[in-house]
Design a protein around this motif. Structure first.
Motif, mmCIF file in Angstrom:
data_model
loop_
_atom_site.group_PDB
_atom_site.id
_atom_site.type_symbol
_atom_site.label_atom_id
_atom_site.label_comp_id
_atom_site.label_asym_id
_atom_site.label_seq_id
_atom_site.Cartn_x
_atom_site.Cartn_y
_atom_site.Cartn_z
ATOM 1 N N PHE A 1 0.827 -1.207 0.000
ATOM 2 C CA PHE A 1 0.000 0.000 0.000
ATOM 3 C C PHE A 1 0.861 1.257 0.000
ATOM 4 N N VAL A 2 1.877 1.310 0.862
ATOM 5 C CA VAL A 2 2.700 2.515 0.958
ATOM 6 C C VAL A 2 3.504 2.716 -0.322
ATOM 7 N N GLN A 3 4.061 1.636 -0.868
ATOM 8 C CA GLN A 3 4.829 1.765 -2.113
ATOM 9 C C GLN A 3 3.934 2.237 -3.259
ATOM 10 N N LEU A 4 2.717 1.703 -3.331
ATOM 11 C CA LEU A 4 1.787 2.122 -4.382
ATOM 12 C C LEU A 4 1.337 3.564 -4.184
ATOM 13 N N LEU A 5 1.198 3.988 -2.928
ATOM 14 C CA LEU A 5 0.841 5.382 -2.675
ATOM 15 C C LEU A 5 1.952 6.309 -3.176
ATOM 16 N N MET A 6 3.211 5.931 -2.922
ATOM 17 C CA MET A 6 4.329 6.752 -3.384
ATOM 18 C C MET A 6 4.381 6.799 -4.909
ATOM 19 N N VAL A 7 4.163 5.645 -5.550
ATOM 20 C CA VAL A 7 4.158 5.591 -7.013
ATOM 21 C C VAL A 7 3.031 6.456 -7.570
ATOM 22 N N THR A 8 1.868 6.405 -6.931
ATOM 23 C CA THR A 8 0.738 7.226 -7.359
ATOM 24 C C THR A 8 1.082 8.705 -7.280
ATOM 25 N N ALA A 9 1.681 9.122 -6.170
ATOM 26 C CA ALA A 9 2.046 10.528 -5.989
ATOM 27 C C ALA A 9 3.096 10.959 -7.009
ATOM 28 N N ILE A 10 4.123 10.127 -7.220
ATOM 29 C CA ILE A 10 5.197 10.476 -8.157
ATOM 30 C C ILE A 10 4.661 10.566 -9.581
ATOM 31 N N SER A 11 3.830 9.601 -9.980
ATOM 32 C CA SER A 11 3.289 9.590 -11.339
ATOM 33 C C SER A 11 2.356 10.767 -11.573
ATOM 34 N N ALA A 12 1.519 11.071 -10.577
ATOM 35 C CA ALA A 12 0.615 12.217 -10.703
ATOM 36 C C ALA A 12 1.405 13.522 -10.785
ATOM 37 N N ALA A 13 2.463 13.634 -9.982
ATOM 38 C CA ALA A 13 3.290 14.842 -10.011
ATOM 39 C C ALA A 13 3.964 15.000 -11.362
ATOM 40 N N ALA A 14 4.564 13.924 -11.864
ATOM 41 C CA ALA A 14 5.272 13.993 -13.142
ATOM 42 C C ALA A 14 4.313 14.316 -14.284
ATOM 43 N N GLY A 15 3.157 13.640 -14.321
ATOM 44 C CA GLY A 15 2.182 13.877 -15.383
ATOM 45 C C GLY A 15 1.659 15.301 -15.370
ATOM 46 N N SER A 16 1.367 15.817 -14.180
ATOM 47 C CA SER A 16 0.839 17.179 -14.069
ATOM 48 C C SER A 16 1.895 18.213 -14.428
ATOM 49 N N TYR B 1 -1.179 23.838 -20.075
ATOM 50 C CA TYR B 1 -2.626 23.832 -19.861
ATOM 51 C C TYR B 1 -2.919 23.478 -18.399
ATOM 52 N N PRO B 2 -4.084 23.862 -17.882
ATOM 53 C CA PRO B 2 -4.416 23.604 -16.474
ATOM 54 C C PRO B 2 -4.998 22.220 -16.239
ATOM 55 N N PHE B 3 -4.494 21.219 -16.949
ATOM 56 C CA PHE B 3 -5.039 19.869 -16.881
ATOM 57 C C PHE B 3 -4.110 18.971 -16.063
ATOM 58 N N ALA B 4 -4.575 18.527 -14.919
ATOM 59 C CA ALA B 4 -3.768 17.652 -14.069
ATOM 60 C C ALA B 4 -3.875 16.206 -14.547
ATOM 61 N N GLN B 5 -2.853 15.411 -14.227
ATOM 62 C CA GLN B 5 -2.847 14.003 -14.605
ATOM 63 C C GLN B 5 -2.524 13.143 -13.388
ATOM 64 N N ALA B 6 -3.031 11.917 -13.403
ATOM 65 C CA ALA B 6 -2.781 10.957 -12.328
ATOM 66 C C ALA B 6 -3.215 9.584 -12.822
ATOM 67 N N PRO B 7 -2.846 8.518 -12.120
ATOM 68 C CA PRO B 7 -3.346 7.186 -12.495
ATOM 69 C C PRO B 7 -4.868 7.179 -12.543
ATOM 70 N N GLY B 8 -5.415 6.708 -13.652
ATOM 71 C CA GLY B 8 -6.842 6.851 -13.893
ATOM 72 C C GLY B 8 -7.699 5.790 -13.230
ATOM 73 N N MET B 9 -8.843 6.231 -12.711
ATOM 74 C CA MET B 9 -9.851 5.303 -12.199
ATOM 75 C C MET B 9 -10.511 4.594 -13.381
ATOM 76 N N ASP C 1 0.084 13.359 -22.532
ATOM 77 C CA ASP C 1 -0.791 12.317 -21.987
ATOM 78 C C ASP C 1 -0.139 10.946 -22.167
ATOM 79 N N GLY C 2 0.425 10.689 -23.357
ATOM 80 C CA GLY C 2 1.090 9.418 -23.610
ATOM 81 C C GLY C 2 2.356 9.249 -22.804
ATOM 82 N N LEU C 3 3.152 10.309 -22.705
ATOM 83 C CA LEU C 3 4.385 10.237 -21.923
ATOM 84 C C LEU C 3 4.101 9.974 -20.445
ATOM 85 N N ALA C 4 3.014 10.555 -19.944
ATOM 86 C CA ALA C 4 2.642 10.322 -18.545
ATOM 87 C C ALA C 4 2.303 8.853 -18.314
#
Length: 459
Positions: free
Chosen positions: A56-71, A80-88, A312-315
């Motif tokens: 859980f903690v490792q996945l939370l860190m990966v989620t935060a890092i990926s969302a930060a990088a994508g955004s 553009y003002p479009f944020a990115q993160a792992p999609g539901m 979007d693809g690079l993220a």
């Protein structure tokens, strides 16, 4: 005598977009608060498929890092003002269908996500994605925006417990005595009043006010209770001053993707399912957000479209390397746009906040879903304004628009709404003898969508 704008305003074009630096920062905070739930939901979903120590903690860190990088990519490069993160949705397909039902190793599934992201970048570089966006008629573009609005509102109603599942009627009204329900309704009314009175930061103030009510009254609106029940705010569980938590490097996830396995014949259908679903989900989301923020021109074109779609693809590729399912543009970005965010500084703010969340993630837990639900409902309502531009007295225009709008919340998928709208638009025009009104590219897209539903796994 004119003064030279500061570098920050000049790079992002803040003044030209009719915004200000404080407004952009506030919009970024609003978007982050609205989508910060992904820090906890994505690890919960993926941990059922990824079996590693301290998952859980490792996945939370990966989620935060990926969302930060994508955004940050979207903000700094596409601006553009479009944020990115792992999609539901795609994370559920990853965990429950690909890994759970199809028994494909999670490393191979990550490889499939990476390849689908590479295809996004390739199609963006050659201009294919923007060609498809141009081929979509203007009325259908407004319908996509409105459909995303209904989807957002439905998410908000669901997250608050105002709408619940029912075995007899599929959906029903939740109990109005439930704390999460009346707290969310309080937030909706409060935020709506603030918006009506033109209070700056109305959506953000609504989120913070309802959070304060939940904490002070100790309302059971937070997850983590016994047997899955909700509980009162449990307090900050961090190690320093109660709100800080030390980041953990996700060593068991980083670089674990299996590209060779993903290129095997048995997994190609998974690659293309990831590709098709996210292609139309992200394309529809980005188009709707661009329309909402006023960036579509008279022909429905978005400036810097090639660069935006490539981000979007690079993220998605970056997220797969880090160890998470597809990272994509977030429809919750509409909350920040509703707050006045118009430039890449909004997305950069979101990215920085996701990086900080690796240290402050206990603080993010103080914002309950019932507090962010009103933002989704209100922004969803505001996104419906474009339906006036649909030609409702022409059934060849009206029915595809209607299907686009209604399918998104009812199928819980932006991609399905876009797909049904495009397919029905092409069929009705063609069979009505008005086939020349449809762009040839759109016919090709419709055929691919039909093939996807016919031959590839749905999810």
């Amino acid at each position: 005598m004119t003064t030279t704008p500061p570098p920050l305003e000049r790079y992002f074009g803040i003044r030209a977009a009719g915004s200000t630096v404080p407004k952009e920062l506030r919009a970024g905070l609003t978007t982050f608060l609205t989508m910060s739930y992904i820090l906890f939901v994505n690890p919960q979903v993926l941990s059922s498929a990824v079996h590693i120590p301290n998952a859980f903690v490792q996945l939370l860190m990966v989620t935060a890092i990926s969302a930060a990088a994508g955004s940050l990519m979207m903000g700094l490069i596409a601006r553009y003002p479009f944020a990115q993160a792992p999609g539901m949705g795609l994370n559920a397909f990853f965990a429950y269908t690909v890994v759970g039902s199809m028994k494909i190793p999670w490393q191979t599934a990550l490889g499939a996500v990476f390849i689908s992201g590479a295809l996004f970048v390739l199609l963006s570089a050659v201009g294919a994605r923007q060609a498809i966006v141009r081929a979509i008629p203007l009325g259908l573009k407004f319908a996509i925006t409105a459909g995303i609005g209904t989807f957002l509102a439905f998410l908000g109603l669901k997250n608050a417990g105002i709408v619940v599942s029912n075995p007899a009627t599929f959906l029903a009204l939740g109990s109005l005595t439930t704390p999460s329900v009346w707290l969310a309704l309080l937030g909706v009314i409060l935020s709506a009043v603030l918006i009506t009175r033109r209070v700056t930061g109305a959506v953000l103030w609504g989120i913070l006010a309802t959070t304060l009510v939940a904490v002070l009254l100790r309302l059971p609106v937070y997850p983590g209770g016994a047997n899955g029940a909700l509980q009162a705010f449990p307090g900050f569980q961090g190690s320093v001053a109660g709100i800080f938590g030390a980041p953990v490097w996700p060593g068991d996830l980083f670089g674990q993707l299996d590209l060779a396995g993903a290129l095997g014949l048995g997994v190609l259908n998974v690659v293309f399912t990831f590709f098709f679903v996210d292609f139309f989900d992200a394309t529809g989301t980005l188009t709707g957000l661009a329309q909402r923020s006023g960036y579509l021109d008279a022909n429905g074109d978005m400036p810097r479209a090639r660069r935006t779609f490539a981000m979007d693809g690079l993220a998605a590729m970056f997220g797969a390397v880090m160890g998470t399912s597809t990272t994509t543009a977030y429809v919750e970005s509409a909350s920040g746009i509703g707050e006045g965010g118009r430039t890449g500084l909004t997305a950069v703010t979101v990215g920085v906040l996701f990086l900080l969340s690796m240290f402050l993630w206990p603080l993010a837990a103080a914002i309950p879903a019932a507090a962010t639900a009103p933002a989704l409902i209100l922004v969803g309502a505001m996104m419906l304004e474009g339906v006036v531009h649909v030609t409702w007295n022409d059934m060849s225009e009206a029915l595809p628009a209607f299907l686009t709008i209604i399918a998104m919340p009812l199928t819980f998928s932006i991609a399905n709404g876009v797909s049904l709208g495009v397919i029905s638009y092409c069929l009705i025009k063609l069979l009505s003898g008005r086939g020349r009104e449809v762009h040839p590219v759109l016919y090709g897209v419709a055929l691919l969508l039909v093939a996807r539903y016919a031959f590839l796994a749905e999810g």
